[in-house]
Write an enzyme that holds these catalytic residues in place. Structure first.
Site, mmCIF file in Angstrom:
data_model
loop_
_atom_site.group_PDB
_atom_site.id
_atom_site.type_symbol
_atom_site.label_atom_id
_atom_site.label_comp_id
_atom_site.label_asym_id
_atom_site.label_seq_id
_atom_site.Cartn_x
_atom_site.Cartn_y
_atom_site.Cartn_z
ATOM 1 N N GLN A 1 1.465 4.232 -2.842
ATOM 2 C CA GLN A 1 1.373 5.633 -2.455
ATOM 3 C C GLN A 1 2.588 6.422 -2.960
ATOM 4 O O GLN A 1 2.457 7.553 -3.427
ATOM 5 C CB GLN A 1 1.290 5.721 -0.935
ATOM 6 C CG GLN A 1 0.753 7.017 -0.393
ATOM 7 C CD GLN A 1 0.325 6.865 1.056
ATOM 8 O OE1 GLN A 1 0.717 5.927 1.736
ATOM 9 N NE2 GLN A 1 -0.485 7.780 1.529
ATOM 10 N N GLY A 2 3.761 5.816 -2.866
ATOM 11 C CA GLY A 2 4.971 6.500 -3.285
ATOM 12 C C GLY A 2 5.314 6.328 -4.748
ATOM 13 O O GLY A 2 6.178 7.041 -5.282
ATOM 14 N N GLY B 1 0.815 -1.212 0.000
ATOM 15 C CA GLY B 1 0.000 0.000 0.000
ATOM 16 C C GLY B 1 0.847 1.260 0.000
ATOM 17 O O GLY B 1 0.583 2.217 -0.739
ATOM 18 N N GLU B 2 1.883 1.280 0.831
ATOM 19 C CA GLU B 2 2.777 2.436 0.881
ATOM 20 C C GLU B 2 3.574 2.576 -0.417
ATOM 21 O O GLU B 2 3.848 3.694 -0.867
ATOM 22 C CB GLU B 2 3.726 2.314 2.078
ATOM 23 C CG GLU B 2 3.067 2.529 3.424
ATOM 24 C CD GLU B 2 2.290 1.307 3.901
ATOM 25 O OE1 GLU B 2 1.523 1.430 4.873
ATOM 26 O OE2 GLU B 2 2.442 0.212 3.300
ATOM 27 N N PHE B 3 3.932 1.443 -1.023
ATOM 28 C CA PHE B 3 4.614 1.516 -2.319
ATOM 29 C C PHE B 3 3.733 2.193 -3.353
ATOM 30 O O PHE B 3 4.178 3.082 -4.091
ATOM 31 C CB PHE B 3 5.000 0.119 -2.807
ATOM 32 C CG PHE B 3 5.324 0.080 -4.273
ATOM 33 C CD1 PHE B 3 6.532 0.594 -4.744
ATOM 34 C CD2 PHE B 3 4.413 -0.434 -5.191
ATOM 35 C CE1 PHE B 3 6.818 0.589 -6.104
ATOM 36 C CE2 PHE B 3 4.693 -0.448 -6.542
ATOM 37 C CZ PHE B 3 5.902 0.064 -7.004
#
EC number: 2.4.99.12
Length: 403
Positions: A60-61, A56-58
């Site tokens: 996002q980035g 999920g954070e990937f």
């Protein structure tokens, strides 16, 4: 105290790896990371390091990684993950030059890692605050950024007992936060190097929308009927919506469960009364006869939402809801359970009129009957969903403009 906790955690991971294949992958991957770096880091290259805890954070980035690569091709990209759920899915990601696990944040690991890489910049996505890595980056004068971060009053930084750990925040060159509340909280403990740039996830879902996959199986499944798509669902979510569609002949249902295990798939098949087919086993002929399509593989959900009339995002009856933006970008109503207070995008989607919270099976059924009786309400809610996503785009540009 922090390092004592980290070493105890390291011991726990070593023990857990004996019993869990997922933990074993992480344990092995962290130890292999140094070999990956030794074999792949180019001595004269300039690396920009992006760290994401999980998938999920990937995502996002990702817009920031790809825009950095497009506009500054002189830099190499190093991408690290903490969780197997991120690394195992994106270990072959072509947008990065090196992809590996991040070894656990012990002083020895942090020094060893940074001796091998020597990044010229570092980006930590959302919630990543690794004490040893950050202090060494600051000591070496490496510009370090927290991107799409969000802060809440209950976090340890803003508690009386968290003052010591809050010093880790001084290691960041700048915070690019999602909202004004985060800026105010950081200011309350003395940090003013903050910009409110929004959430890069909005840019990502708009990217996904523009490059969505054409899915003939789904098209043949839907035919001329209405389609309900449930993404990242858990068993308590399925208890809420499956009974309603077991009684509907004008609707078809796609379920993409969060946990794609044989046990969970069989549970869903037992709950669904009509013909049910798994995506991996479906053909153009068999899918047309089914009432329920089970997505038993990863990477399709964001494109499946494109075909929906109404969507449901799981997790709201347990761990907390998953990504509502992947559904909202397609201009459809987004339904979810009550555990959504910690998710800013869900709260804002509710306010915008594109999101709908349900607290029970009966509540969900009443909402669906209302929409069936007044289809214009579905269209209106969908337009509000799409407008909400578009209105929040642009965080990637704002971050890079400041850097």
């Amino acid at each position: 105290m922090y390092n004592i906790i980290i070493y105890l955690y390291l011991l726990g991971v070593a023990i857990a790896s004996i019993f869990s294949s997922k933990v074993r992958k992480m344990w092995r991957g962290e130890r292999e990371a140094f070999d990956v770096l030794r074999n792949n880091v180019e001595e004269d290259a300039q690396y920009v390091w992006f760290h994401a805890a999980s998938l999920g954070e990937f995502e996002q980035g990702r817009p920031l990684i790809e825009e950095m690569r497009r506009t500054h091709p002189q830099y190499k990209i190093l991408l690290t993950f903490f969780s197997p759920s991120g690394y195992e899915v994106r270990k072959n990601y072509e947008g990065a030059d090196i992809v590996c696990y991040l070894p656990l944040d012990t002083p020895i690991n942090a020094r060893r890692f940074l001796r091998l890489v020597h990044p010229v910049m570092a980006f930590f996505i959302k919630y990543e605050f690794w004490y040893n890595y950050l202090h060494i980056l600051k000591h070496r004068g490496v510009p370090t950024y927290s991107v799409s971060s969000i802060f809440r009053r209950e976090q340890i930084f803003f508690r009386w007992y968290g003052k010591s750990y809050a010093k880790v925040l001084a290691c960041f060159t700048r915070f690019f936060v999602q909202n004004e509340q985060s800026r105010d909280l950081l200011a309350s403990i003395g940090f003013t190097n903050v910009s409110v740039t929004g959430d890069t996830r909005f840019d990502r879902v708009l990217q996904i929308q523009q490059t969505c996959k054409h899915l003939p199986l789904v098209e043949n499944f839907v035919q001329s009927k209405h389609l309900f798509v449930a993404g990242s669902s858990w068993s308590p979510d399925e208890d809420v919506f499956v009974p309603f569609f077991n009684q509907q002949s004008d609707w078809k249902m796609v379920i993409a469960p969060h946990v794609v295990s044989e046990e969970h798939l069989q549970q869903i098949e037992q709950r669904v009364k009509g013909p049910c087919v798994r995506y991996s086993k479906a053909t153009i002929e068999t899918v047309a006869e089914a009432d329920c399509l089970l997505v038993d593989c990863y990477g399709l959900l964001s494109s499946v939402y494109h075909y929906a009339d109404v969507t449901y995002v799981g997790g709201g009856f347990g761990v907390g809801i998953h990504n509502v933006l992947e559904a909202a970008v397609w201009g459809v109503p987004v339904v979810f359970g009550p555990n959504n207070q910690r998710f800013q995008e869900a709260q804002e989607l509710l306010t915008a009129g594109g999101g709908f919270e349900v607290e029970s099976k009966e509540h969900f059924q009443a909402l669906m009957r209302e929409w069936i009786d007044a289809p214009w309400r579905v269209q209106d809610a969908g337009e509000k969903s799409a407008q909400y996503v578009k209105s929040r785009a642009g965080a990637t540009h704002r971050v890079l403009e400041e850097i």
